[in-house]
Design a protein around this motif. Sequence first.
Motif, PDB file in Angstrom:
ATOM      1  N   GLN A 122     -15.182  -6.263  -4.183  1.00 17.34           N
ATOM      2  CA  GLN A 122     -15.131  -5.705  -2.832  1.00 17.34           C
ATOM      3  C   GLN A 122     -15.099  -4.184  -2.898  1.00 17.34           C
ATOM      4  OE1 GLN A 122     -11.677  -5.591  -0.300  1.00 17.34           O
ATOM      5  NE2 GLN A 122     -10.335  -6.290  -1.971  1.00 17.34           N
ATOM      6  N   VAL A 123     -15.655  -3.568  -1.866  1.00 17.65           N
ATOM      7  CA  VAL A 123     -15.538  -2.129  -1.649  1.00 17.65           C
ATOM      8  C   VAL A 123     -15.226  -1.944  -0.175  1.00 17.65           C
ATOM      9  CG1 VAL A 123     -17.039  -1.362  -3.528  1.00 17.65           C
ATOM     10  CG2 VAL A 123     -18.028  -1.866  -1.302  1.00 17.65           C
ATOM     11  N   GLY A 124     -14.365  -1.006   0.127  1.00 17.31           N
ATOM     12  CA  GLY A 124     -14.009  -0.790   1.522  1.00 17.31           C
ATOM     13  C   GLY A 124     -13.269   0.514   1.714  1.00 17.31           C
ATOM     14  N   GLY A 125     -12.993   0.786   2.955  1.00 18.04           N
ATOM     15  CA  GLY A 125     -12.251   1.992   3.279  1.00 18.04           C
ATOM     16  C   GLY A 125     -11.742   1.954   4.697  1.00 18.04           C
ATOM     17  N   SER A 126     -10.838   2.876   4.974  1.00 23.64           N
ATOM     18  CA  SER A 126     -10.328   2.998   6.337  1.00 23.64           C
ATOM     19  C   SER A 126     -10.046   4.459   6.662  1.00 23.64           C
ATOM     20  CB  SER A 126      -9.064   2.148   6.533  1.00 23.64           C
ATOM     21  OG  SER A 126      -7.951   2.752   5.933  1.00 23.64           O
ATOM     22  N   TRP A 127      -9.964   4.724   7.943  1.00 25.55           N
ATOM     23  CA  TRP A 127      -9.710   6.071   8.443  1.00 25.55           C
ATOM     24  C   TRP A 127      -8.727   5.968   9.600  1.00 25.55           C
ATOM     25  CZ3 TRP A 127     -12.865   8.328  12.848  1.00 25.55           C
ATOM     26  CH2 TRP A 127     -12.462   9.640  13.140  1.00 25.55           C
ATOM     27  N   PHE A 128      -7.605   6.665   9.478  1.00 23.29           N
ATOM     28  CA  PHE A 128      -6.647   6.760  10.583  1.00 23.29           C
ATOM     29  C   PHE A 128      -7.091   7.913  11.468  1.00 23.29           C
ATOM     30  CE2 PHE A 128      -4.021   4.222   7.796  1.00 23.29           C
ATOM     31  CZ  PHE A 128      -3.423   3.359   8.690  1.00 23.29           C
ATOM     32  N   ILE A 129      -7.663   7.572  12.620  1.00 22.72           N
ATOM     33  CA  ILE A 129      -8.213   8.610  13.496  1.00 22.72           C
ATOM     34  C   ILE A 129      -7.114   9.467  14.106  1.00 22.72           C
ATOM     35  CG2 ILE A 129     -10.331   7.347  13.954  1.00 22.72           C
ATOM     36  CD1 ILE A 129      -9.224   6.463  16.595  1.00 22.72           C
ATOM     37  N   THR A 130      -5.866   9.001  14.050  1.00 20.27           N
ATOM     38  CA  THR A 130      -4.727   9.794  14.544  1.00 20.27           C
ATOM     39  C   THR A 130      -4.071  10.605  13.426  1.00 20.27           C
ATOM     40  OG1 THR A 130      -3.469   7.727  14.387  1.00 20.27           O
ATOM     41  CG2 THR A 130      -4.177   8.408  16.584  1.00 20.27           C
ATOM     42  N   GLY A 131      -4.626  10.568  12.202  1.00 20.72           N
ATOM     43  CA  GLY A 131      -4.191  11.449  11.127  1.00 20.72           C
ATOM     44  C   GLY A 131      -3.186  10.890  10.127  1.00 20.72           C
ATOM     45  N   GLU A 132      -2.635   9.707  10.351  1.00 20.41           N
ATOM     46  CA  GLU A 132      -1.640   9.161   9.438  1.00 20.41           C
ATOM     47  C   GLU A 132      -2.281   8.691   8.131  1.00 20.41           C
ATOM     48  OE1 GLU A 132      -0.116   8.612  13.555  1.00 20.41           O
ATOM     49  OE2 GLU A 132      -1.991   8.208  12.572  1.00 20.41           O
ATOM     50  N   ASN A 133      -1.434   8.314   7.195  1.00 22.55           N
ATOM     51  CA  ASN A 133      -1.899   7.631   5.987  1.00 22.55           C
ATOM     52  C   ASN A 133      -0.752   6.826   5.405  1.00 22.55           C
ATOM     53  OD1 ASN A 133      -0.254   9.263   4.392  1.00 22.55           O
ATOM     54  ND2 ASN A 133      -1.926  10.462   3.580  1.00 22.55           N
ATOM     55  N   ARG A 134      -1.121   5.972   4.487  1.00 22.98           N
ATOM     56  CA  ARG A 134      -0.122   5.211   3.738  1.00 22.98           C
ATOM     57  C   ARG A 134      -0.023   5.838   2.361  1.00 22.98           C
ATOM     58  NH1 ARG A 134      -2.647  -0.408   5.110  1.00 22.98           N
ATOM     59  NH2 ARG A 134      -1.953  -0.606   7.234  1.00 22.98           N
ATOM     60  N   LYS A 135       1.175   6.107   1.940  1.00 20.07           N
ATOM     61  CA  LYS A 135       1.381   6.679   0.603  1.00 20.07           C
ATOM     62  C   LYS A 135       1.257   5.579  -0.441  1.00 20.07           C
ATOM     63  CE  LYS A 135       2.753  10.695   2.256  1.00 20.07           C
ATOM     64  NZ  LYS A 135       1.713  11.481   2.764  1.00 20.07           N
ATOM     65  N   TYR A 136       0.667   5.914  -1.577  1.00 16.97           N
ATOM     66  CA  TYR A 136       0.534   4.965  -2.674  1.00 16.97           C
ATOM     67  C   TYR A 136       1.843   4.934  -3.448  1.00 16.97           C
ATOM     68  CZ  TYR A 136      -1.211   2.635  -6.842  1.00 16.97           C
ATOM     69  OH  TYR A 136      -1.393   1.760  -7.874  1.00 16.97           O
ATOM     70  N   ASN A 137       2.379   3.723  -3.653  1.00 20.67           N
ATOM     71  CA  ASN A 137       3.621   3.536  -4.387  1.00 20.67           C
ATOM     72  C   ASN A 137       3.280   3.183  -5.838  1.00 20.67           C
ATOM     73  OD1 ASN A 137       5.958   2.474  -5.586  1.00 20.67           O
ATOM     74  ND2 ASN A 137       6.779   1.845  -3.603  1.00 20.67           N
ATOM     75  N   ARG A 138       3.487   4.105  -6.753  1.00 22.11           N
ATOM     76  CA  ARG A 138       3.136   3.885  -8.160  1.00 22.11           C
ATOM     77  C   ARG A 138       4.021   2.828  -8.818  1.00 22.11           C
ATOM     78  NH1 ARG A 138      -0.219   8.041 -10.171  1.00 22.11           N
ATOM     79  NH2 ARG A 138      -0.376   9.778  -8.736  1.00 22.11           N
ATOM     80  N   ASN A 139       5.213   2.596  -8.291  1.00 24.94           N
ATOM     81  CA  ASN A 139       6.119   1.614  -8.896  1.00 24.94           C
ATOM     82  C   ASN A 139       5.624   0.180  -8.734  1.00 24.94           C
ATOM     83  OD1 ASN A 139       7.897   3.594  -9.746  1.00 24.94           O
ATOM     84  ND2 ASN A 139       9.071   3.515  -7.852  1.00 24.94           N
ATOM     85  N   ASN A 140       5.089  -0.144  -7.550  1.00 25.06           N
ATOM     86  CA  ASN A 140       4.632  -1.529  -7.340  1.00 25.06           C
ATOM     87  C   ASN A 140       3.124  -1.652  -7.140  1.00 25.06           C
ATOM     88  OD1 ASN A 140       4.212  -0.725  -4.702  1.00 25.06           O
ATOM     89  ND2 ASN A 140       5.974  -1.801  -3.874  1.00 25.06           N
ATOM     90  N   GLY A 141       2.393  -0.542  -7.182  1.00 27.48           N
ATOM     91  CA  GLY A 141       0.942  -0.595  -7.087  1.00 27.48           C
ATOM     92  C   GLY A 141       0.418  -0.945  -5.710  1.00 27.48           C
ATOM     93  N   ASN A 142       1.170  -0.637  -4.659  1.00 29.81           N
ATOM     94  CA  ASN A 142       0.764  -0.950  -3.286  1.00 29.81           C
ATOM     95  C   ASN A 142       0.769   0.298  -2.422  1.00 29.81           C
ATOM     96  OD1 ASN A 142       0.566  -3.735  -3.684  1.00 29.81           O
ATOM     97  ND2 ASN A 142       2.728  -4.032  -3.289  1.00 29.81           N
ATOM     98  N   LEU A 143       0.066   0.189  -1.318  1.00 29.66           N
ATOM     99  CA  LEU A 143       0.177   1.225  -0.297  1.00 29.66           C
ATOM    100  C   LEU A 143       1.450   0.967   0.492  1.00 29.66           C
ATOM    101  CD1 LEU A 143      -3.482   1.460   0.994  1.00 29.66           C
ATOM    102  CD2 LEU A 143      -2.262   3.099  -0.416  1.00 29.66           C
ATOM    103  N   GLY A 144       2.165   2.022   0.816  1.00 23.59           N
ATOM    104  CA  GLY A 144       3.424   1.898   1.542  1.00 23.59           C
ATOM    105  C   GLY A 144       3.221   1.593   3.016  1.00 23.59           C
ATOM    106  N   LYS A 145       4.318   1.470   3.688  1.00 19.81           N
ATOM    107  CA  LYS A 145       4.345   1.155   5.117  1.00 19.81           C
ATOM    108  C   LYS A 145       3.786   2.320   5.927  1.00 19.81           C
ATOM    109  CE  LYS A 145       7.643  -0.357   8.580  1.00 19.81           C
ATOM    110  NZ  LYS A 145       8.988  -0.863   8.776  1.00 19.81           N
ATOM    111  N   LEU A 146       3.021   1.989   6.959  1.00 19.58           N
ATOM    112  CA  LEU A 146       2.500   3.022   7.841  1.00 19.58           C
ATOM    113  C   LEU A 146       3.552   3.387   8.880  1.00 19.58           C
ATOM    114  CD1 LEU A 146      -0.163   4.615   8.762  1.00 19.58           C
ATOM    115  CD2 LEU A 146       0.228   3.174  10.751  1.00 19.58           C
TER     116      LEU A 146
END
Length: 174
Positions: free
Chosen positions: A66-90
């Motif tokens: 798979q390839v994909g992407g997203s854009w928060f048009i209001t400027g937010e983002n999810r921080k990448y959590n290196r400890n568990n390999g996931n994107l954090g809570k928005l």
Amino acid sequence: KLSYKAKPEVNTAPSYINTGSFDATNSNILMLEAIKVNGPVSLIAEYMNNFVKSSTFNNPNLTYWQVGGSWFITGENRKYNRNNGNLGKLIPRKNFKFRKGSGPGAFELGARYTRSNFSDQGLSGGQLGRFTMAASWYPNAHFRYSINYGYGKLKKSDLTGTANFWQFRMQFEL
């Protein structure tokens, strides 16, 4: 005996691709994953190859990517959590409330293409490609509402077919 099946990214759908049960002695999976977050834009890529040892089917390889992407048009983002390999809570910059002076919450647009191939070396589980577009609204850090549209193309045996998928999701997170 092994069997592999997959739904078309819709939990309530039947398995579109399915190898059925077949003789095999083992399997090993190679998984690669990459994610990049740059401000409100995120990109993701994933690849899996399942190496199956089956003398009946001359050791087939079953693949998914798979390839994909997203854009928060209001400027937010999810921080990448290196400890568990996931994107954090928005967390929206400004929560939506039914009162003057509140914010819009966060809005996200996304797209993804996925491809599964469960047919190789005489094993005919099918091939499925799906393109998905999504729009999500996060009124606050606990709720998410999204609408997805997907278009899929299935090839299995001597048949080819297409399907349209509409999904609406409401999500609550503590």
